[in-house]
Design a protein around this motif. Structure first.
Motif, short mmCIF file in Angstrom:
data_model
loop_
_atom_site.label_atom_id
_atom_site.label_comp_id
_atom_site.label_asym_id
_atom_site.label_seq_id
_atom_site.Cartn_x
_atom_site.Cartn_y
_atom_site.Cartn_z
N UNK A 1 0.78 -1.36 0.18
CA UNK A 1 0.26 0.43 -0.03
C UNK A 1 0.82 0.85 -0.26
N UNK A 2 0.85 2.54 -0.25
CA UNK A 2 1.23 3.48 -1.33
C UNK A 2 0.35 4.76 -0.41
N UNK A 3 1.24 5.86 -0.15
CA UNK A 3 0.29 6.23 0.19
C UNK A 3 0.88 8.44 -1.04
N UNK A 4 0.12 9.09 -1.18
CA UNK A 4 0.90 10.51 -0.81
C UNK A 4 1.26 10.89 -0.02
N UNK A 5 2.73 11.33 0.19
CA UNK A 5 3.47 12.10 1.51
C UNK A 5 4.08 11.02 1.81
N UNK A 6 2.98 10.21 1.41
CA UNK A 6 4.00 8.85 2.39
C UNK A 6 5.26 8.25 2.16
#
Length: 815
Positions: free
Chosen positions: A447-452
């Motif tokens: 799981x990839x998240x914006x700004x993380x």
């Protein structure tokens, strides 16, 4: 002291009575429909001004300016086509949908113009002859477009490539036609219209730079590195550090606000924008590299750092790209806009980008398509970082390719095993990992998240390995060959060892597979034996014999050196990537046939446009290792060469010069003038004693030179070097009944050549001084009948059968 010339006097001298009107007003403004036809992400189209219609011209670089009332302007370098049709164009872009040219200052035609602004003054460099430094006072804007200007000259130079101006009003001129073309420093504070020279750094050619405070960061494109200099005393610069860049063609550099991170571009096909930690100039650390449209051939040009931790770069045929550099060790592309209908490599499309307008809009100079005004949206990427390790022992794995599946995000680990990749869109991804010597692995549900930043360490299981050993011996004497290079390679793995003093060599661990084998040593002929197959077993007792004698077909790197004064088109060893110019072959598309592999030395090797990597603005020299010619009777050097010289705006005047030294004297043994330019490999056979005394310390020099930068396409190549005992060495018939047969001997003018066992192949015939009479003629039913009436004398015959065997013989003509 430097002198100045007024614009009036300058135009009078340069234009010789020609009148060039200043065109005020917008000629063509494209609608927003433009932006729907080409790729774009997080950047929107706002406006365009076509310079093909406005001035019938391509563009070079640009810069920006905002006046005291907040009006915004593009300062655009116009190339022109001849005479004084180039120059500086100033465009009001306050209303991006209606850009309007409000000022034009004519100048000599040139494909290079670079512009910078300090305070209310614009400064323009050009490589046009007698171009000087153009200075324009912008302070009358917006009330008046009657802008004071001058063309300023330093008596030591009149052309330069680019410039930078720091926050303290110090001007840095790069690539001037003075000395090595380093950086020359001037003070602008006393009078912005009359720079005062204060120092110089001329150890290497400088293509571009960035300066802040007392520190200069210089890009050395020819040398492939950047340097960091203390210029607190500009008269005595001090070198603090030096660092190569990923593709060894360092074009520009830009520093972030902290002063800790420097970003670079390499102006080569498929090359990278790179990040470095420069907080300690004596210990510069590479952090990351990223390229856009990987594999397309697109070339990055200029990169700039913006507050908020973003990089904006002009990217030739890819247009403009935005990278998130909030983690300098993990660059992520988060925006792009393609200004050009062209694709791939070549110097076309977006030359320059200016990202510093108060409005935040981007200005782009597309060489063919004109001025673009674009609206960027800056977004954060989704980052993935971790370490790849060996599951058996926990040791980090180098050369592991980590890829976010179904994206362009990919990174190859270094010796630390660490990786960092990212993508723009958040979501759940698969991550694949492949490394030489390990079983591949794919991980799901990442799981990839914006700004993380998502942390993910990965273990890989190692593959089994097997030993390979043997010995290199000299053909005939069976003496050992020490220091020989043995290479095994396939599409996945490459292994290399050197033979010991007794000729023995050993690979301790080789993976299953089929490997091409290349073997060479300076002082022996190379060999490329049959492929080696490893299939679950070790290989030992392998004996390879090499013929003694100096020869090189460039299948391997045997120690030839390269020097250059030219910023591009430098000699490199590789598979030739052909280019064509007006239907003629400029750079060869293949090496000389019938040697090991398919490599040669060529000048530049990017393929694509003929001007993308030809020799420009200087020369490049290929230098052989030392060889001993004293033990041979009537020693000759043999080689194949290629030289192409065409195009440009004047008659070709460039040369290929081949010289020989015996350690004491150096003489030119062959000079190829423009009149002998040809799209072909040609053979030379030179008697050493005709030029100088043979010695044990001989070297060969091959200089390809663009003498005056007038747009000529200059290409050269070199292959199949050999030192032989005399001009007709090897002119003997094969031994035995199974060899090559030639009759009648002697002949009165023509004869028949028969290959052994009736096999077919190709035939070459050369005269006694090495000129090729017949090249690669095809046999029929194993025979070739000479159709050319040959003059009296001896001729060398070489025939290669379709199964790869080579046979030699001799034709004797007596009339």
């Amino acid at each position: 002291m430097p002198t100045t010339a007024t614009v009036a006097a300058y135009l009078g001298r340069m234009m010789k009575g020609m009148r060039v009107p200043v065109m005020v007003g917008s000629l063509l403004t494209m609608t927003a429909q433009w932006g729907t036809s080409w790729a774009q992400t997080n950047i929107e189209f706002l406006g365009n001004l076509s310079y093909q219609q406005l001035r019938g011209s391509d563009l070079s670089n640009l810069w920006g300016y905002a006046d005291e009332e907040g009006n915004e302007y593009a300062l655009v370098g116009v190339n022109g086509t001849s005479g004084m049709t180039g120059g500086l164009s100033i465009v009001d872009v306050t209303d991006p949908g209606s850009p309007e040219e409000i000022y034009f200052l004519p100048g000599p035609a040139s494909i290079w113009r670079e512009i910078k602004v300090w305070g209310d003054h614009a400064y323009v460099t050009t490589e046009a002859e007698d171009g000087g430094l153009v200075i324009v006072d912008l302070s009358p804007l917006p009330q008046s477009t009657d802008l004071p200007s001058t063309v300023w000259f330093d008596p030591e130079w009149d052309t330069s490539h680019s410039l930078f101006i720091d926050e303290n009003g110090r001007l840095y001129i790069h690539g001037a036609n003075e000395g090595n073309g380093g950086v020359i420093m001037y003070d602008l504070t006393a009078d912005p219209m009359s720079p005062v020279r204060v120092g110089q750094f001329d150890q290497w050619y400088v293509h571009d730079s960035f300066a802040r405070g007392d520190t200069l960061y210089a890009a050395h494109i020819v040398n492939g590195f950047f340097t960091i200099l203390d210029v607190s005393d500009p008269a005595e610069p001090v070198l603090l550090g030096q660092q190569t860049t990923p593709n060894n063609f360092t074009h520009n550099v830009w520093l972030d606000a902290s002063g800790h991170h420097l970003y670079t571009t390499d102006e080569r096909t498929n090359s990278y924008v790179a990040a470095y930690d420069v907080s300690d100039p004596s210990d510069i650390q590479f952090l990351d590299k990223l390229r856009s449209d990987g594999g397309s051939g697109a070339i990055p040009h200029n990169t700039y750092w913006l507050p908020g931790e973003y990089l904006v770069q002009s990217y030739y045929t890819y247009g403009v790209a935005i990278y998130d550099c909030s983690d300098p060790g993990n660059l992520v592309e988060v925006g792009s806009y393609d200004t050009s209908p062209l694709q791939g490599d070549g110097f076309n499309g977006a030359w320059g980008v200016y990202p510093f307008l108060p409005s935040g809009r981007l200005l782009i100079s597309d060489i063919q398509e004109g001025l673009f005004i674009l609206g960027p949206t800056y977004a954060r990427g989704c980052l993935l970082e971790g370490t790849v390790s060996n599951s058996a022992n926990g040791i980090p794995v180098a050369q592991a390719e980590v890829r976010i599946v179904d994206t362009d995000a990919v990174e190859v680990t270094g010796i630390s095993g660490a990786y960092g990749v990212g993508t723009l869109q958040p979501g759940t991804y698969e991550v694949s990992v492949n490394a030489p010597g390990f079983f591949p692995r794919t991980l799901s549900g990442v799981v990839l998240s914006t700004g993380t930043t998502t942390e993910l360490d990965i273990d890989l299981d190692p593959l089994p390995t097997y030993g390979v050993s043997g010995i290199l011996r000299t053909q005939g004497s069976l003496a050992p060959v020490p220091g020989g290079d043995v290479w095994l390679a396939n599409g996945t793995y490459t292994f290399h060892v050197e033979s010991a003093s007794d000729g023995s060599f050993e690979f301790p661990g080789v993976y299953d597979g089929t490997y091409t084998v290349d073997i060479g040593a300076w002082g022996w002929h190379g060999a490329c034996p049959a492929d080696l197959v490893i299939a679950g077993n070790a290989v030992g007792g392998w004996t390879i014999e090499l013929e003694q004698g100096y020869a090189d077909d460039f299948a391997l790197d045997l120690g030839w050196e390269v020097t250059a004064t030219a910023p591009r088109g430098v000699w490199e060893r590789g598979r030739p990537s052909g280019t064509t110019f007006e239907g003629a072959q400029a750079n060869p598309s293949e090496d000389v046939p019938d040697d090991c592999r398919d490599k040669a030395f060529v000048t530049g090797n990017s393929g694509g446009s003929p001007s993308s990597a030809d020799v420009d603005e200087g020369g490049t020299t290929l230098i052989s290792p030392v060889f001993d010619a004293t033990g041979l009777e009537d020693a000759h050097v043999r080689y194949h060469y290629w030289f192409f010289d065409a195009g440009g705006n004047s008659a070709p005047n460039d040369t290929l010069t081949i010289s020989l030294t015996n350690g004491t004297d150096t003489v030119a043994i062959q000079q190829v003038p423009p009149a002998q330019s040809a799209s072909a490999w040609r053979f030379s056979n030179i008697r050493i004693a005709d030029h100088l005394e043979p010695s044990a310390t001989m070297r060969l020099f091959i200089l390809a030179e663009d003498k005056v930068p007038n747009g000529h396409i200059v290409e050269a190549a070199f292959d199949d070097f050999e030192l032989v005992a005399n001009a007709t060495v090897d002119l003997v018939e094969d031994d035995g009944m199974a060899g090559l047969r030639i009759w009648p001997v002697p002949s009165a003018g023509s004869c028949t050549i028969a290959l052994p066992e009736g096999m077919d192949g190709r035939v070459w015939i050369m005269d006694a001084i090495g000129r090729i009479i017949t090249s690669g003629a095809r046999t029929r039913n194993g025979r070739y009948d000479t159709t050319t009436e040959l003059g009296n004398g001896s001729y060398f015959v070489r025939a290669v059968t379709d199964d790869g065997r080579t046979h030699t013989g001799r034709i004797e003509i007596l009339r």
